[in-house]
Design a protein around this motif. Structure first.
Motif, PDB file in Angstrom:
ATOM      1  N   THR A  59      10.888  -7.631  -1.887  1.00  0.00           N
ATOM      2  CA  THR A  59       9.878  -8.088  -1.196  1.00  0.00           C
ATOM      3  C   THR A  59       8.741  -8.238  -2.144  1.00  0.00           C
ATOM      4  O   THR A  59       8.392  -7.663  -3.267  1.00  0.00           O
ATOM      5  N   VAL A  60       7.706  -9.139  -1.982  1.00  0.00           N
ATOM      6  CA  VAL A  60       6.459  -9.373  -2.896  1.00  0.00           C
ATOM      7  C   VAL A  60       5.716  -8.033  -2.647  1.00  0.00           C
ATOM      8  O   VAL A  60       5.016  -7.604  -3.605  1.00  0.00           O
ATOM      9  N   SER A  61       5.377  -7.345  -1.558  1.00  0.00           N
ATOM     10  CA  SER A  61       4.807  -6.189  -1.614  1.00  0.00           C
ATOM     11  C   SER A  61       5.371  -4.946  -2.277  1.00  0.00           C
ATOM     12  O   SER A  61       4.706  -4.358  -3.034  1.00  0.00           O
ATOM     13  N   ARG A  62       6.831  -4.971  -2.445  1.00  0.00           N
ATOM     14  CA  ARG A  62       7.351  -3.979  -3.023  1.00  0.00           C
ATOM     15  C   ARG A  62       7.179  -4.253  -4.397  1.00  0.00           C
ATOM     16  O   ARG A  62       6.859  -3.180  -5.448  1.00  0.00           O
ATOM     17  N   GLY A  64       4.585  -5.703  -5.987  1.00  0.00           N
ATOM     18  CA  GLY A  64       3.127  -5.479  -6.152  1.00  0.00           C
ATOM     19  C   GLY A  64       2.896  -3.860  -6.174  1.00  0.00           C
ATOM     20  O   GLY A  64       2.308  -3.605  -6.997  1.00  0.00           O
ATOM     21  N   GLN A  65       3.628  -3.158  -5.457  1.00  0.00           N
ATOM     22  CA  GLN A  65       3.473  -1.661  -5.455  1.00  0.00           C
ATOM     23  C   GLN A  65       4.284  -1.180  -6.741  1.00  0.00           C
ATOM     24  O   GLN A  65       3.482  -0.397  -7.401  1.00  0.00           O
ATOM     25  N   ASP A  70      -2.060  -6.225  -6.816  1.00  0.00           N
ATOM     26  CA  ASP A  70      -2.323  -6.795  -5.455  1.00  0.00           C
ATOM     27  C   ASP A  70      -1.819  -8.049  -5.501  1.00  0.00           C
ATOM     28  O   ASP A  70      -1.511  -8.983  -6.389  1.00  0.00           O
ATOM     29  N   SER A  71      -1.800  -8.608  -4.096  1.00  0.00           N
ATOM     30  CA  SER A  71      -1.215  -9.947  -4.031  1.00  0.00           C
ATOM     31  C   SER A  71      -1.795 -10.907  -4.451  1.00  0.00           C
ATOM     32  O   SER A  71      -1.258 -12.195  -4.726  1.00  0.00           O
ATOM     33  N   THR A  75       0.703 -13.163  -6.541  1.00  0.00           N
ATOM     34  CA  THR A  75       1.202 -14.461  -5.931  1.00  0.00           C
ATOM     35  C   THR A  75       1.086 -15.651  -7.079  1.00  0.00           C
ATOM     36  O   THR A  75       2.098 -16.248  -7.167  1.00  0.00           O
ATOM     37  N   ARG A  89      11.244 -17.806  -4.287  1.00  0.00           N
ATOM     38  CA  ARG A  89      10.599 -17.028  -2.987  1.00  0.00           C
ATOM     39  C   ARG A  89      11.220 -17.601  -1.832  1.00  0.00           C
ATOM     40  O   ARG A  89      11.274 -18.757  -1.645  1.00  0.00           O
ATOM     41  N   ARG A  97       8.038 -12.124   8.297  1.00  0.00           N
ATOM     42  CA  ARG A  97       6.662 -11.736   7.676  1.00  0.00           C
ATOM     43  C   ARG A  97       7.056 -11.406   6.251  1.00  0.00           C
ATOM     44  O   ARG A  97       5.861 -11.440   5.454  1.00  0.00           O
ATOM     45  N   GLN A  98       8.006 -10.998   5.542  1.00  0.00           N
ATOM     46  CA  GLN A  98       8.447 -10.845   4.319  1.00  0.00           C
ATOM     47  C   GLN A  98       9.013 -11.865   3.581  1.00  0.00           C
ATOM     48  O   GLN A  98       9.538 -12.915   3.982  1.00  0.00           O
TER      49      GLN A  98
END
Length: 148
Positions: A59-62, A64-65, A70-71, A75, A89, A97-98
């Motif tokens: 995922t984009v959030s994973r 980023g972590q 940050d997004s 992005t 993507r 949502r992911q």
């Protein structure tokens, strides 16, 4: 004429850990630039690709972590990599949502082109493998403490 700072001066530029890290990071990025230019990547894009070569379809959030981004920073990087045909993507079918990021065949192929870069960086660093391992271990410890 300014007088030289004493090593114990807490505000001496060369006594600052932050400056040692910052200036080393600038020089390291400068060293990577021509090597990455040969394979069509910028340094931040290279970091994204390294993470995806380790774990594809995240995922984009994973992502980023993993990269401490940050997004708002990640992005645009992903958009440029997608435009270059290296990643795609897509919405997660299980959770709309992911957004998942996957390597394309071209993105996977770039890994072979990048394979010689770490050795070139190690050689340019002037450090032995043991010194690099110890330095990396210390920096990871510092990063963990700062992130806590």
């Amino acid at each position: 004429m300014t007088k030289p700072l004493k090593p114990e001066d807490p505000l001496g530029l060369d006594n600052q850990l932050c400056f040692a890290l910052y200036s080393s990071s600038l020089l390291m990025t400068k060293l990577y630039k021509p090597l990455l230019g040969e394979i069509g990547l910028t340094y931040p894009q290279y970091l994204v690709m390294l993470a995806l070569w380790e774990e594809d379809g995240v995922t984009v959030s994973r992502l980023g972590q993993r990269l401490y981004l940050d997004s708002g920073t990640l992005t645009p990087l992903l958009k440029r990599l997608e435009k270059a045909g290296l990643v795609k993507r897509e919405r997660n079918e299980k959770d709309e949502r992911q957004v998942l990021v996957r390597l394309t065949p071209e993105g996977k192929a770039v890994k072979r082109q990048a394979a010689s870069i770490p050795k070139k960086i190690m050689t340019a660093s002037g450090l032995s493998l043991g010194e690099i391992i110890n330095l990396r271990k210390t920096l990871k410890k510092l990063r963990g403490a700062l992130a806590a």
